[in-house]
Design a protein around this motif. Structure first.
Motif, PDB file in Angstrom:
ATOM      1  N   GLY A 138       0.815  -1.118   0.096  1.00 43.42           N
ATOM      2  CA  GLY A 138      -0.122   0.098   0.040  1.00 43.42           C
ATOM      3  C   GLY A 138       0.580   1.152  -0.038  1.00 43.42           C
ATOM      4  N   ARG A 139       2.262   0.978  -0.294  1.00 39.92           N
ATOM      5  CA  ARG A 139       2.954   2.211  -0.212  1.00 39.92           C
ATOM      6  C   ARG A 139       3.095   3.026  -1.611  1.00 39.92           C
ATOM      7  N   ASN A 140       3.223   4.329  -1.518  1.00 37.87           N
ATOM      8  CA  ASN A 140       3.206   4.991  -2.776  1.00 37.87           C
ATOM      9  C   ASN A 140       4.710   5.139  -3.085  1.00 37.87           C
ATOM     10  N   VAL A 141       4.990   4.161  -4.303  1.00 34.45           N
ATOM     11  CA  VAL A 141       6.485   4.187  -4.664  1.00 34.45           C
ATOM     12  C   VAL A 141       6.234   4.184  -6.257  1.00 34.45           C
ATOM     13  N   ASN A 142       7.709   4.422  -6.538  1.00 34.62           N
ATOM     14  CA  ASN A 142       7.729   4.512  -8.217  1.00 34.62           C
ATOM     15  C   ASN A 142       8.180   3.327  -8.686  1.00 34.62           C
ATOM     16  N   ILE A 143       7.064   2.521  -9.238  1.00 35.29           N
ATOM     17  CA  ILE A 143       7.439   1.474  -9.913  1.00 35.29           C
ATOM     18  C   ILE A 143       8.391   1.347 -11.094  1.00 35.29           C
ATOM     19  N   GLN A 144       8.479   2.454 -11.577  1.00 36.37           N
ATOM     20  CA  GLN A 144       9.366   2.371 -12.756  1.00 36.37           C
ATOM     21  C   GLN A 144      10.653   1.925 -12.380  1.00 36.37           C
ATOM     22  N   ARG A 145      11.105   1.921 -11.006  1.00 36.25           N
ATOM     23  CA  ARG A 145      12.314   1.588 -10.782  1.00 36.25           C
ATOM     24  C   ARG A 145      12.221  -0.019 -10.176  1.00 36.25           C
ATOM     25  N   SER A 146      11.166  -0.670 -10.075  1.00 40.25           N
ATOM     26  CA  SER A 146      10.840  -1.800  -9.640  1.00 40.25           C
ATOM     27  C   SER A 146      11.221  -2.907 -10.784  1.00 40.25           C
ATOM     28  N   TYR A 147      11.161  -4.194 -10.411  1.00 42.43           N
ATOM     29  CA  TYR A 147      11.292  -5.234 -11.381  1.00 42.43           C
ATOM     30  C   TYR A 147       9.902  -5.440 -12.348  1.00 42.43           C
ATOM     31  N   CYS A 148       9.079  -4.803 -12.096  1.00 40.82           N
ATOM     32  CA  CYS A 148       7.520  -4.682 -12.844  1.00 40.82           C
ATOM     33  C   CYS A 148       7.758  -4.769 -14.210  1.00 40.82           C
ATOM     34  N   VAL A 149       8.912  -4.158 -14.773  1.00 40.42           N
ATOM     35  CA  VAL A 149       8.925  -3.834 -16.233  1.00 40.42           C
ATOM     36  C   VAL A 149       8.784  -4.925 -17.036  1.00 40.42           C
ATOM     37  N   PRO A 150       7.974  -5.106 -18.083  1.00 39.85           N
ATOM     38  CA  PRO A 150       7.393  -4.071 -18.764  1.00 39.85           C
ATOM     39  C   PRO A 150       6.083  -3.797 -18.350  1.00 39.85           C
ATOM     40  N   PHE A 151       5.402  -4.321 -17.288  1.00 39.00           N
ATOM     41  CA  PHE A 151       4.168  -4.215 -16.814  1.00 39.00           C
ATOM     42  C   PHE A 151       4.130  -3.120 -15.631  1.00 39.00           C
ATOM     43  N   THR A 152       4.379  -1.822 -16.156  1.00 42.93           N
ATOM     44  CA  THR A 152       4.466  -0.780 -14.991  1.00 42.93           C
ATOM     45  C   THR A 152       3.716   0.321 -15.315  1.00 42.93           C
ATOM     46  N   THR A 153       3.629   0.875 -16.390  1.00 43.23           N
ATOM     47  CA  THR A 153       2.702   1.940 -16.780  1.00 43.23           C
ATOM     48  C   THR A 153       2.303   1.514 -18.456  1.00 43.23           C
ATOM     49  N   TYR A 154       1.212   2.417 -18.707  1.00 42.73           N
ATOM     50  CA  TYR A 154       0.768   2.367 -19.925  1.00 42.73           C
ATOM     51  C   TYR A 154       1.481   3.533 -20.771  1.00 42.73           C
ATOM     52  N   GLY A 155       1.115   3.758 -22.023  1.00 42.69           N
ATOM     53  CA  GLY A 155       1.968   4.496 -23.059  1.00 42.69           C
ATOM     54  C   GLY A 155       1.776   5.957 -22.444  1.00 42.69           C
ATOM     55  N   ASN A 156       0.507   5.986 -21.859  1.00 44.72           N
ATOM     56  CA  ASN A 156       0.341   7.747 -21.452  1.00 44.72           C
ATOM     57  C   ASN A 156       0.869   8.125 -20.026  1.00 44.72           C
ATOM     58  N   GLY A 157       1.599   7.215 -19.456  1.00 43.72           N
ATOM     59  CA  GLY A 157       2.156   7.273 -18.181  1.00 43.72           C
ATOM     60  C   GLY A 157       1.277   6.868 -17.009  1.00 43.72           C
ATOM     61  N   THR A 158       0.216   6.291 -17.082  1.00 43.88           N
ATOM     62  CA  THR A 158      -0.713   6.019 -16.189  1.00 43.88           C
ATOM     63  C   THR A 158      -0.113   4.529 -15.472  1.00 43.88           C
ATOM     64  N   PRO A 159       0.094   4.534 -14.198  1.00 41.81           N
ATOM     65  CA  PRO A 159       0.593   3.118 -13.547  1.00 41.81           C
ATOM     66  C   PRO A 159      -0.181   2.297 -13.446  1.00 41.81           C
ATOM     67  N   MET A 160       0.146   1.060 -13.631  1.00 40.16           N
ATOM     68  CA  MET A 160      -0.676  -0.202 -13.043  1.00 40.16           C
ATOM     69  C   MET A 160      -0.749  -0.532 -11.870  1.00 40.16           C
ATOM     70  N   ALA A 161      -1.764  -0.814 -11.331  1.00 40.45           N
ATOM     71  CA  ALA A 161      -2.016  -1.319 -10.012  1.00 40.45           C
ATOM     72  C   ALA A 161      -2.753  -2.754 -10.092  1.00 40.45           C
ATOM     73  N   PRO A 162      -2.419  -3.759  -9.707  1.00 37.28           N
ATOM     74  CA  PRO A 162      -0.811  -4.099  -9.197  1.00 37.28           C
ATOM     75  C   PRO A 162      -0.114  -4.055 -10.596  1.00 37.28           C
ATOM     76  N   CYS A 163       1.484  -4.010 -10.380  1.00 36.06           N
ATOM     77  CA  CYS A 163       2.426  -4.327 -11.450  1.00 36.06           C
ATOM     78  C   CYS A 163       2.778  -5.583 -11.633  1.00 36.06           C
ATOM     79  N   GLY A 164       3.511  -5.894 -12.519  1.00 37.30           N
ATOM     80  CA  GLY A 164       4.505  -7.137 -12.737  1.00 37.30           C
ATOM     81  C   GLY A 164       3.586  -7.982 -13.557  1.00 37.30           C
ATOM     82  N   ALA A 165       4.283  -9.174 -14.025  1.00 36.02           N
ATOM     83  CA  ALA A 165       3.981 -10.275 -14.830  1.00 36.02           C
ATOM     84  C   ALA A 165       3.080 -11.098 -14.125  1.00 36.02           C
ATOM     85  N   ILE A 166       3.367 -11.638 -12.672  1.00 37.63           N
ATOM     86  CA  ILE A 166       2.360 -12.192 -11.905  1.00 37.63           C
ATOM     87  C   ILE A 166       1.059 -11.865 -11.812  1.00 37.63           C
TER      88      ILE A 166
END
Length: 351
Positions: A138-166
């Motif tokens: 539940g923390r407000n983190v920058n998922i761009q620096r996480s291991y979730c890539v490429p499932f982090t944000t959409y093309g318009n910059g909207t972050p995914m919740a939850p992120c990651g391939a799992i």
């Protein structure tokens, strides 16, 4: 000739000594015990360990065989829905199928419903780490620096919740069970909550703090393969939404093997099902959303009871039996070698 350097601390030297304290523990003067191995103790150890492992293994196998279980494969029976799901452009189209089966005998006691996947490998290194534990807390983190890539944000910059391939690959078929009783159809009551581990539900997964979940996840979007956002996973129970949803938590605990099963529901023991599932005709109504044809997978539903040792899994019992048999066999081999050498030693002594 140069004088020898004295490394011992001298009187008036301010530097601390690096020598251990003069105690029995630090100077290794404590009494010690060293086992004296002989042929009797060695053979006794092998035979006792082997007997113990064999006994435990047989008990585990007998316990696993006493589990009542029925497994229904619905991959081919829902082939039309499977073809529809292979085209990603049909993600918003609903598809339903039904699977009939018969219970010849009652399944008494607690009945658990599992979904099973075959040939779905979750043990790839990049898949296993493709998550953000900080986000799931539940923390407000920058998922761009996480291991979730490429499932982090959409093309318009909207972050995914939850992120990651799992999270993106979460199993999302909806399975309902119906009992055909005296020309009437009764829906079997199923429990959605209480299926995950307490530590996961209360420690590892938490929702962001806000007065409601929709505002807590404002500014985020669902993963690409999801049909609804994370705060609407359970529209009937608000407490089972977001990152603390039981189905989501169970899916996030990845499997080590390509064929596995996850707990999906528990039969609520009320009315006709107070003692379990009675014998008769049943029907699975399935909302088919999870495609498996591309990786040559299979899907099935399992109804099972549990015993003191768990579900129907004889692996641990077989492992104990094999270990016990190996220990006893080793004991006999050592006994044969010992008798042979003793006989040879006696022969040379006589000479």
């Amino acid at each position: 000739m140069k004088n020898k350097t004295n490394f011992l601390p001298q009187e008036g030297d301010a530097r601390p000594s690096r020598c251990p304290d003069n105690s029995a523990f630090k100077q290794q003067r404590l009494p010690a015990w060293k086992p004296q191995l002989n042929i009797v103790t060695v053979l006794s150890s092998f035979f006792l360990i082997g007997t113990f492992c064999l006994t435990v293994g047989v008990c585990l196998i007998l316990s696993a065989n006493s589990v009542r279980e029925i497994q229904i494969d619905y991959s081919d029976k829902c082939s039309d829905c499977s073809k529809l799901r292979e085209n990603s452009s049909n993600w918003n189209k609903e598809c339903h199928c039904s699977v009939n089966f018969t219970l010849k005998e009652d399944i008494l006691g607690e009945v658990f419903m599992y979904y099973g996947l075959q040939n779905f490998y979750q043990n790839h290194r990049r898949y296993v780490i493709s998550r953000s534990d900080a986000q799931l807390l539940g923390r407000n983190v920058n998922i761009q620096r996480s291991y979730c890539v490429p499932f982090t944000t959409y093309g318009n910059g909207t972050p995914m919740a939850p992120c990651g391939a799992i999270a993106n690959s979460m199993f999302n078929d909806t399975i309902d069970l119906f009992y055909n009783h005296n020309s009437s159809v009764i829906q079997v009551p199923l429990l959605k909550t209480g299926n995950s581990w307490w530590t996961d539900k209360n420690v590892k997964f938490r929702n962001p703090e806000s007065y409601n979940l929709s505002s807590a996840f404002a500014g985020t979007a669902r993963p690409p393969y999801w049909q609804k956002p994370v705060y609407l996973l359970d529209e009937e129970d608000e407490r089972n939404n977001g990152y603390v949803n039981d189905d989501f938590i169970i899916w996030m605990r990845v499997s080590a093997f390509g064929t596995f099963r996850n707990l999906y529901r528990r039969v609520r023991r009320v009315r006709h099902f107070a003692d379990g599932l009675p014998a008769g005709n049943y029907t699975f109504h399935i909302s088919y959303n999870f495609p498996v044809a591309r990786f040559k997978g299979r899907k099935h539903v399992i109804l099972s009871t549990v015993v003191w040792s768990g579900g129907s899994n004889p692996f641990l019992g077989i492992a104990y039996v094999v270990s016990g048999a190996a220990a006893i066999l080793t004991g006999f081999v050592i006994t044969a070698i010992h008798l042979k050498l003793r006989k040879k030693k006696t022969y040379f002594q006589r000479q």
